[in-house]
Motif scaffolding. Structure first.
Motif, mmCIF file in Angstrom:
data_model
loop_
_atom_site.group_PDB
_atom_site.id
_atom_site.type_symbol
_atom_site.label_atom_id
_atom_site.label_comp_id
_atom_site.label_asym_id
_atom_site.label_seq_id
_atom_site.Cartn_x
_atom_site.Cartn_y
_atom_site.Cartn_z
ATOM 1 N N ALA A 186 0.847 -1.206 0.000
ATOM 2 C CA ALA A 186 0.000 0.000 0.000
ATOM 3 C C ALA A 186 0.882 1.255 0.000
ATOM 4 C CB ALA A 186 -0.908 -0.019 1.222
ATOM 5 N N PRO A 187 0.342 2.355 -0.528
ATOM 6 C CA PRO A 187 1.103 3.606 -0.484
ATOM 7 C C PRO A 187 0.987 4.259 0.897
ATOM 8 C CG PRO A 187 -1.019 3.964 -1.545
ATOM 9 C CD PRO A 187 -0.957 2.491 -1.190
ATOM 10 N N SER A 188 1.989 5.058 1.257
ATOM 11 C CA SER A 188 1.904 5.800 2.530
ATOM 12 C C SER A 188 2.741 7.058 2.444
ATOM 13 C CB SER A 188 2.394 4.931 3.690
ATOM 14 O OG SER A 188 3.739 4.529 3.502
ATOM 15 N N SER A 189 2.380 8.029 3.230
ATOM 16 C CA SER A 189 3.114 9.291 3.264
ATOM 17 C C SER A 189 4.581 9.018 3.636
ATOM 18 C CB SER A 189 2.452 10.206 4.300
ATOM 19 O OG SER A 189 3.158 11.404 4.388
ATOM 20 N N TYR A 190 5.509 9.548 2.865
ATOM 21 C CA TYR A 190 6.960 9.326 3.047
ATOM 22 C C TYR A 190 7.337 7.849 2.937
ATOM 23 C CZ TYR A 190 8.007 14.118 4.524
ATOM 24 O OH TYR A 190 8.188 15.472 4.568
ATOM 25 N N ASN A 191 6.461 7.059 2.384
ATOM 26 C CA ASN A 191 6.670 5.592 2.334
ATOM 27 C C ASN A 191 7.005 5.059 3.733
ATOM 28 O OD1 ASN A 191 6.718 3.051 1.159
ATOM 29 N ND2 ASN A 191 8.839 3.220 0.461
ATOM 30 N N ASN A 192 6.319 5.641 4.719
ATOM 31 C CA ASN A 192 6.624 5.331 6.119
ATOM 32 C C ASN A 192 6.107 3.959 6.563
ATOM 33 O OD1 ASN A 192 7.624 6.270 8.750
ATOM 34 N ND2 ASN A 192 5.462 6.231 9.319
ATOM 35 N N GLN A 193 5.077 3.465 5.865
ATOM 36 C CA GLN A 193 4.535 2.119 6.152
ATOM 37 C C GLN A 193 4.216 1.930 7.636
ATOM 38 O OE1 GLN A 193 7.275 -0.687 3.896
ATOM 39 N NE2 GLN A 193 8.103 1.314 3.274
ATOM 40 N N PRO A 194 3.283 2.751 8.150
ATOM 41 C CA PRO A 194 3.018 2.724 9.598
ATOM 42 C C PRO A 194 2.183 1.542 10.059
ATOM 43 C CG PRO A 194 1.521 4.249 8.519
ATOM 44 C CD PRO A 194 2.455 3.757 7.453
ATOM 45 N N TRP A 195 1.670 0.734 9.131
ATOM 46 C CA TRP A 195 0.783 -0.369 9.491
ATOM 47 C C TRP A 195 1.542 -1.510 10.153
ATOM 48 C CZ3 TRP A 195 0.825 1.745 4.441
ATOM 49 C CH2 TRP A 195 1.824 1.218 3.619
ATOM 50 N N ARG A 196 0.890 -2.100 11.149
ATOM 51 C CA ARG A 196 1.413 -3.306 11.806
ATOM 52 C C ARG A 196 0.251 -4.281 11.983
ATOM 53 N NH1 ARG A 196 5.051 -0.464 10.589
ATOM 54 N NH2 ARG A 196 6.752 0.336 11.901
ATOM 55 N N PHE A 197 0.530 -5.561 11.830
ATOM 56 C CA PHE A 197 -0.514 -6.595 11.920
ATOM 57 C C PHE A 197 -0.083 -7.650 12.940
ATOM 58 C CE2 PHE A 197 -0.336 -4.842 7.637
ATOM 59 C CZ PHE A 197 -1.652 -4.457 7.423
ATOM 60 N N VAL A 198 -0.934 -7.887 13.912
ATOM 61 C CA VAL A 198 -0.690 -8.976 14.868
ATOM 62 C C VAL A 198 -1.774 -10.009 14.627
ATOM 63 C CG1 VAL A 198 -0.389 -9.610 17.295
ATOM 64 C CG2 VAL A 198 0.089 -7.253 16.554
ATOM 65 N N PHE A 199 -1.385 -11.221 14.272
ATOM 66 C CA PHE A 199 -2.429 -12.202 13.954
ATOM 67 C C PHE A 199 -2.473 -13.328 14.979
ATOM 68 C CE2 PHE A 199 1.138 -14.229 11.750
ATOM 69 C CZ PHE A 199 0.878 -15.585 11.883
ATOM 70 N N THR B 68 -1.105 11.263 8.613
ATOM 71 C CA THR B 68 -1.762 10.310 7.724
ATOM 72 C C THR B 68 -1.554 8.850 8.128
ATOM 73 O OG1 THR B 68 0.132 10.199 6.234
ATOM 74 C CG2 THR B 68 -1.528 11.879 5.739
ATOM 75 N N ALA B 69 -0.951 8.616 9.279
ATOM 76 C CA ALA B 69 -0.674 7.213 9.644
ATOM 77 C C ALA B 69 -1.952 6.358 9.659
ATOM 78 C CB ALA B 69 0.060 7.139 10.980
ATOM 79 N N PRO B 70 -3.061 6.828 10.270
ATOM 80 C CA PRO B 70 -4.277 6.000 10.216
ATOM 81 C C PRO B 70 -4.818 5.865 8.791
ATOM 82 C CG PRO B 70 -4.453 7.663 11.943
ATOM 83 C CD PRO B 70 -3.260 8.017 11.106
#
Ligand SMILES: Cc1cc2nc3c(=O)[nH]c(=O)nc-3n(C[C@H](O)[C@H](O)[C@H](O)COP(=O)(O)O)c2cc1C
Length: 190
Positions: free
Chosen positions: A41-54, A101-103
């Motif tokens: 996915a795209p993100s501001s500054y390519n910061n990739q703020p998403w984290r997934f705990v499964f 824009t992290a969320p």
């Protein structure tokens, strides 16, 4: 039957949040294909703020996630293969300043996950109905991260096996008209 007012690929109309899971398990490859889609996915500054705990059904972690759900959501997620907690890192990594824009970026990643799931005939159903504080404490998530949502993931099952009040919700939902969400030049919303 969902109808678009302007031409779009039917794929967008076919993605629905079903609650009818089968007990069939997802392979690791199937599950990680969804995280892979989210990763791009795209993100501001390519910061990739998403984290997934499964958490996989049948493990203590799944019970932890499941126990935090409101009763309504427990009814239909009990057969889900995996529950995923989606978390965002609040600050940019390059300067530690808050990322507005992290969320938003994390939402884009979730949608990529959901669309990849649709392509593979896997259900990915977003969940807000859970105790955010309880999960935060249990997983010891620091304040530098914000919990966004959970997602229940699994193979589609038989709608007839759902309790009748939940079965009645399996009809594809509608949407507001474009006129209610799009405005030219001025802010015209209430
Ligand atoms: C972030 C998020 C949270 C949601 N929370 C819940 C929930 O707690 N319980 C539930 O049954 N559905 C939940 N939903 C599903 C929505 O109700 C559903 O996406 C919406 O009605 C639109 O239907 P559709 O996804 O089938 O197009 C959630 C969806 C999203 C994206």
């Amino acid at each position: 039957m969902r109808q678009a007012t302007y031409p779009i690929d039917s794929f967008f109309l076919e993605r629905v949040s079903s609650r009818a899971f089968s007990e069939e398990r997802l392979s690791n490859e199937e599950l990680f294909s969804l995280f892979e889609a989210a990763r791009w996915a795209p993100s501001s500054y390519n910061n990739q703020p998403w984290r997934f705990v499964f958490a996989k059904r049948g493990t203590p972690a799944f019970d932890t996630f499941f126990n935090a759900l409101v009763d309504f959501n427990k009814q239909w997620t009990k057969n889900a293969d995996t529950l995923v907690l989606i978390v965002t890192k609040n600050n940019f990594e390059h300067n530690n300043e808050p990322s507005m824009t992290a969320p938003f970026d994390t939402g884009a990643a979730w949608m990529s996950l959901a669309l990849e799931a649709r392509l593979k005939n896997i259900i990915a159903h977003g969940i807000q109905g859970f105790d955010y504080a309880a999960i935060k404490a249990k997983l010891q998530i620091p304040d530098t991260f914000s919990i966004q949502a959970m997602v229940a993931i699994g193979k589609p099952g038989n709608i007839e096996n759902l309790p009748s009040d939940i079965r009645s919700k399996e009809t594809p939902s509608e949407r507001k008209p474009l006129s209610a969400i799009v405005s030219e030049a001025v802010f015209s919303f209430t």
